[in-house]
Design a protein around this motif. Structure first.
Motif, PDB file in Angstrom:
ATOM      1  N   LEU A 152       0.829  -1.207   0.000  1.00 35.03           N
ATOM      2  CA  LEU A 152       0.000   0.000   0.000  1.00 35.03           C
ATOM      3  C   LEU A 152       0.864   1.257   0.000  1.00 35.03           C
ATOM      4  O   LEU A 152       0.560   2.235  -0.699  1.00 35.03           O
ATOM      5  CB  LEU A 152      -0.927  -0.005   1.213  1.00 35.03           C
ATOM      6  N   ALA A 153       1.950   1.226   0.757  1.00 38.54           N
ATOM      7  CA  ALA A 153       2.865   2.378   0.782  1.00 38.54           C
ATOM      8  C   ALA A 153       3.492   2.599  -0.596  1.00 38.54           C
ATOM      9  O   ALA A 153       3.612   3.743  -1.070  1.00 38.54           O
ATOM     10  CB  ALA A 153       3.942   2.162   1.834  1.00 38.54           C
ATOM     11  N   CYS A 154       3.869   1.508  -1.251  1.00 41.58           N
ATOM     12  CA  CYS A 154       4.440   1.628  -2.600  1.00 41.58           C
ATOM     13  C   CYS A 154       3.396   2.132  -3.598  1.00 41.58           C
ATOM     14  O   CYS A 154       3.721   2.904  -4.509  1.00 41.58           O
ATOM     15  CB  CYS A 154       4.992   0.282  -3.056  1.00 41.58           C
ATOM     16  N   ALA A 155       2.150   1.685  -3.440  1.00 43.19           N
ATOM     17  CA  ALA A 155       1.086   2.121  -4.346  1.00 43.19           C
ATOM     18  C   ALA A 155       0.785   3.602  -4.195  1.00 43.19           C
ATOM     19  O   ALA A 155       0.263   4.231  -5.130  1.00 43.19           O
ATOM     20  CB  ALA A 155      -0.172   1.299  -4.091  1.00 43.19           C
ATOM     21  N   ALA A 156       1.092   4.177  -3.035  1.00 43.85           N
ATOM     22  CA  ALA A 156       0.834   5.604  -2.819  1.00 43.85           C
ATOM     23  C   ALA A 156       1.877   6.481  -3.513  1.00 43.85           C
ATOM     24  O   ALA A 156       1.602   7.651  -3.828  1.00 43.85           O
ATOM     25  CB  ALA A 156       0.810   5.909  -1.327  1.00 43.85           C
ATOM     26  N   LEU A 157       3.066   5.934  -3.767  1.00 47.85           N
ATOM     27  CA  LEU A 157       4.150   6.735  -4.363  1.00 47.85           C
ATOM     28  C   LEU A 157       3.782   7.319  -5.729  1.00 47.85           C
ATOM     29  O   LEU A 157       4.064   8.495  -5.987  1.00 47.85           O
ATOM     30  CB  LEU A 157       5.417   5.889  -4.459  1.00 47.85           C
ATOM     31  N   PRO A 158       3.169   6.547  -6.658  1.00 47.24           N
ATOM     32  CA  PRO A 158       2.801   7.147  -7.947  1.00 47.24           C
ATOM     33  C   PRO A 158       1.831   8.312  -7.833  1.00 47.24           C
ATOM     34  O   PRO A 158       1.913   9.270  -8.611  1.00 47.24           O
ATOM     35  CB  PRO A 158       2.170   5.973  -8.707  1.00 47.24           C
ATOM     36  N   PHE A 159       0.919   8.253  -6.855  1.00 47.56           N
ATOM     37  CA  PHE A 159      -0.034   9.353  -6.692  1.00 47.56           C
ATOM     38  C   PHE A 159       0.663  10.602  -6.135  1.00 47.56           C
ATOM     39  O   PHE A 159       0.297  11.729  -6.487  1.00 47.56           O
ATOM     40  CB  PHE A 159      -1.183   8.905  -5.786  1.00 47.56           C
ATOM     41  N   ILE A 160       1.648  10.395  -5.288  1.00 49.46           N
ATOM     42  CA  ILE A 160       2.466  11.532  -4.826  1.00 49.46           C
ATOM     43  C   ILE A 160       3.232  12.121  -6.013  1.00 49.46           C
ATOM     44  O   ILE A 160       3.336  13.346  -6.168  1.00 49.46           O
ATOM     45  CB  ILE A 160       3.435  11.076  -3.724  1.00 49.46           C
ATOM     46  N   TYR A 161       3.753  11.249  -6.849  1.00 47.27           N
ATOM     47  CA  TYR A 161       4.468  11.653  -8.058  1.00 47.27           C
ATOM     48  C   TYR A 161       3.571  12.505  -8.956  1.00 47.27           C
ATOM     49  O   TYR A 161       3.991  13.558  -9.468  1.00 47.27           O
ATOM     50  CB  TYR A 161       4.923  10.387  -8.780  1.00 47.27           C
ATOM     51  N   ILE A 162       2.327  12.073  -9.130  1.00 45.12           N
ATOM     52  CA  ILE A 162       1.375  12.813  -9.972  1.00 45.12           C
ATOM     53  C   ILE A 162       1.066  14.175  -9.364  1.00 45.12           C
ATOM     54  O   ILE A 162       0.985  15.189 -10.078  1.00 45.12           O
ATOM     55  CB  ILE A 162       0.085  11.994 -10.142  1.00 45.12           C
ATOM     56  N   ALA A 163       0.901  14.228  -8.043  1.00 40.07           N
ATOM     57  CA  ALA A 163       0.602  15.494  -7.372  1.00 40.07           C
ATOM     58  C   ALA A 163       1.755  16.484  -7.530  1.00 40.07           C
ATOM     59  O   ALA A 163       1.533  17.678  -7.780  1.00 40.07           O
ATOM     60  CB  ALA A 163       0.317  15.242  -5.886  1.00 40.07           C
ATOM     61  N   VAL A 164       2.971  15.989  -7.412  1.00 35.59           N
ATOM     62  CA  VAL A 164       4.139  16.867  -7.583  1.00 35.59           C
ATOM     63  C   VAL A 164       4.231  17.356  -9.025  1.00 35.59           C
ATOM     64  O   VAL A 164       4.503  18.532  -9.290  1.00 35.59           O
ATOM     65  CB  VAL A 164       5.428  16.125  -7.165  1.00 35.59           C
TER      66      VAL A 164
END
Length: 266
Positions: A65-77
């Motif tokens: 789940l933590a790894c799955a959150a990284l792409p969404f952080i990437y998109i937000a940035v």
């Protein structure tokens, strides 16, 4: 010869623009890839719950789940700081780093959860890692560093992990995980080349459309100038012709001889 000259003069896509095109494709696939990986992980956990303690599976799912959150952080940035020639290398590195975290989680998790003495458990974990690596071809295959960080890391860690235990079932599946990495890399390279060709083709099409638009605008400009020139020329020619007609009419009024009038009419 003419075709060769045309090909030499055809502009080439800048390497930085190519990187931006690849980064955009990766970005568009990130949400689907992250969500699919999370759903797949939950299904895998349900499958493994038969032989593996629930606590271990929950810890692994939290890491997923933590790894799955990284792409969404990437998109937000990226939405706040769009891709540019100045930051594109950092964005691609961040994408590969995110894939590395995912690959480590899948490879290490399946390697630790696999019971080398249990054929069923090792087979299930092997199939799960294979499924993850296959899905990574679709989501990350167009950029080889990201694919190697994800699938390459998962297969390598899982294979070495089960091989190191020395159990017969695990050893065979571990070797298979290492061997299958080769064709997966070849498939990813092919996908990457196709992505580059697609981006290059799209860029050239846009460049051609821009060139055609510029030529159309130039033709419209020439036609407008021609129309203005003809209008001005017609006006300039009409004035002396009109004056000439007035002079001829005036001269006709002064002539009394029939032969002179006939000559004037001619």
């Amino acid at each position: 010869m003419v075709e060769a000259d045309r090909m030499r003069k055809e502009p080439e896509l800048d390497r930085t623009e190519l990187k931006i095109g690849l980064a955009k494709k990766l970005l568009n696939r990130s949400p689907t890839a992250a969500t699919s990986a999370l759903v797949f992980a939950m299904l895998a956990a349900a499958l493994l719950s038969i032989d593996i303690p629930t606590r271990d599976l929950i810890l692994w799912l939290i890491a997923i789940l933590a790894c799955a959150a990284l792409p969404f952080i990437y998109i937000a940035v990226q939405s706040r700081y769009p891709f540019s020639p100045q930051n594109i290398d950092r964005y691609l590195f961040a994408n590969a780093l995110s894939c590395l975290c995912s690959g480590l989680t899948w490879g290490t998790g399946m390697g630790l959860l696999a019971d080398g003495a249990s054929f069923i458990t090792v087979m299930f974990t092997f199939l799960i890692v294979m499924g993850y690596s296959t899905g990574a071809v679709i989501s990350h295959g167009l950029y080889l560093p990201s694919y190697l960080s994800a699938a390459g890391t998962a297969l390598l860690i899982y294979g070495l992990s089960v091989i190191s235990r020395g159990d017969a079932p695990g050893f065979g599946f571990g070797i298979a995980a290492l061997v299958v990495l080769v064709p997966y890399v070849l498939v990813a390279r092919h996908a990457g080349r196709n992505a580059v060709a697609e981006i290059t083709s799209g860029w050239r099409q846009q460049a051609l459309l821009g060139e055609l638009k510029a030529q159309r605008d130039e033709i419209d400009k020439i036609n407008k100038n021609k129309s203005r020139f003809l209008a001005a020329t017609s006006h300039d020619l009409a004035q002396p012709l009109h004056a000439q007609g007035n002079y001829i009419a005036a001269l006709g009024n002064r002539l009394s001889n029939a032969e002179q009038r006939e000559l004037l009419d001619r």
